[in-house]
Each structure stands twice: as C-alpha cells, then as structure tokens.
Motif scaffolding. Structure first.
Motif: not given
Length: 301
Positions: A170-173, A194-202, A269-276, A298-301
């Motif tokens: 997540i470094v940089g994200y 059930a959901h996922t978050d628009a975050s790198s880390v929660t 601008h809401g960037q998150v790391p790509r899995f893998g 930028f706010a996700p909601f």
C-alpha cells in the motif's frame, strides 16, 4: 450586532436526513454554502466550556510506547508489528485504545453529536443517529479543532506506518485519509451487507466501553482464495485492520449498541494497489514518515 456562528449554525434550516442520504442537490448546496460557518461554529463550541482532552493517553500504553519508539528509531519498528495478530488471512487485530480511557473519547463524540451543529451522516447508513464524517475532505464533517488534531495524529502517527508494516503493497497508495463514525443500534442501523471498501487499508476501531454489552454485530470476513468465512468480534478499544479489498459484512446487532470509528487510507484520487501487484522496496525510515502530498479533496462518498 452580528449573531455568533454557533448560534447561527444551530438555528439554520438544514436538509432533512433523507435529503442528505440521497445526496439531493439542495443538500450538497447547503454544505458548500455553509462550510465556513460550520467550521467557525465548531471552534466556538469547543471554546464554550471545558471539553474532554483528546491526546495520546487514549492509545493503548504498549502501542503508544512502541509507536513512539519507532518514530524515534525506525529500526525498532518490529515491536509495533509484534502487537498485531493475524486473526484471519489478511486481517490483523490489536489493542489500539486504552479501555480505561475510552470514556474520554466517547464523551467528546457524544457531546459533539448533541451540539446541534449540522453533521453529515455517512451515506448508505440510513438510520444511523450517531454517525458522522470525520475528515476535512467530507462536507459536514466534525470540524472541531481539537478533534481534528487528534484525528490527524491518529492517521499520520499510527494508522499509516502500521499499515505500511503489515501491508507493504500500500506504500504510495496511502497519501489520502478518510473516516467516519458509526453507531450500530438494535432498533436502527443493525447491519451492513457484504462489501469491499474503496480503500487501500481499512482500520475498524471498537469504541464500546468496558461493560457495554451488545449481542450480534460481529464482522464476517471472506477469503477469496480459500472460500473460508469467519465472524470476528472485538473487545473495547480493539482494532481490526485489513486491505479494503477483503470482502466483509457487519452482522445484525440484536441487543444493545456498538460504536465504531472506520478509517481509510488510499492514494491520490482514490487509487488503491492492484491485487498481486508490484511492491515497492521501502525501508523503515520511509515507513515512518508523513507524505507531503496535499489533501486532494477526493471523497469516496
């Protein structure tokens, strides 16, 4: 004679809760037009009488000591990592707040909730009576200066370096911050599907006081690879931290109340790391640093 900002904010005609939650144009206009007034009102509110002091004494003593040590000497950061237990694949738990001091934070937040200054509820949590936006990027946020200093310290001194330790990708994200509070109640908001978050880390923090008993309201996590499912419950002052991409849901609360802070990190601008994806090589000194990137709004909601 000019009416004090606090008095004006308390008497202003505000959007209905339904208009806020539905993001009606009139609601968005309200927050934009009154941003300065509300900020001034929160400052006046904080100055009107003695409020609980929000400082580092709220953090768990072991966590506080190891975090402060790591800021002084990043090579000793392993002591921070050792406090976190992996309780589910990619989900870690630790004592974050001192349970004996939690009443200070809860008292402050409850006073803020009853201050009669407009606060925007988190979208999607339709009946939440105790929820509020915490970050300055959100309209209608809790702009009280003391709370904002505490929040910034929590995010910069604790959440970000801990996240970098546990999740190197997540470094940089992690340049941007976001947060909100929730109060789960058996007769109001009872669950979140059930959901996922628009975050790198929660980071999910339980603010319940010792002795505040509730039934249900565990957090269920899903492992994409193994299909494993586990429902986790966490005690007063405990934290759960995970990638935002880990699917999870809040189970129904059947009795009592559960109070939480939910905090996110993500990139510009809401960037998150790509899995893998590729993990940048970062040394300990870089992990224990604060980005100079400005708030991008930028706010996700």
């Amino acid at each position: 004679m000019t009416q004090p900002s606090l008095e004006r904010a308390r008497s202003i005609t505000r959007p209905t809760r339904e208009e806020m939650l539905n993001r009606a144009p009139a609601s968005q206009q309200f927050w934009t037009q009154n941003k300065g007034l509300l900020a001034d009102a929160w400052k006046e509110w904080e100055d009107t009488d003695l409020k609980p002091i929000l400082d580092s004494s709220l953090f768990d003593p072991k966590l506080r000591a190891t975090v402060e040590q790591a800021w002084d000497d990043p090579s000793k950061e392993i002591a921070v990592k050792d406090l976190w237990e992996e309780v589910f694949p990619g989900v870690y738990e630790a004592q974050f707040f001192d349970p004996t001091q939690l009443s200070v934070l809860r008292d402050y937040l409850e006073r803020a909730a009853s201050a009669n200054i407009p606060l925007r509820p988190p979208y999607g949590i339709s009946l939440n009576r105790g929820g509020a936006m915490l970050d300055s990027r959100s309209e209608g946020y809790l702009a009280a200066p003391q709370f904002q200093r505490f929040y910034r310290n929590l995010m910069d001194a604790y959440m970000r370096p801990i996240s970098r330790l546990l999740f190197p990708d997540i470094v940089g994200y992690d340049t941007q911050t976001f947060g909100f509070s929730i109060q789960w109640q058996a007769d109001a908001d009872t669950s979140l599907r059930a959901h996922t978050d628009a975050s790198s880390v929660t980071l999910n923090l339980n603010l319940n006081l010792p002795g505040e008993v509730f039934s249900g309201s565990g957090v269920r996590f899903f492992d994409r690879e193994t299909r494993k499912v586990a429902e986790l419950n966490f005690a007063p002052g405990k934290a759960l931290i995970h990638h935002g991409s880990v699917p999870h849901e809040s189970m129904p609360i059947t009795k009592g109340e559960r109070s939480n802070l939910v905090l996110w990190l993500y990139g510009d601008h809401g960037q998150v790391p790509r899995f893998g994806g590729h993990q940048a090589e970062v040394d300990a000194k870089q992990r224990w640093s604060v980005p100079t990137t400005p708030n991008d709004g930028f706010a996700p909601f």
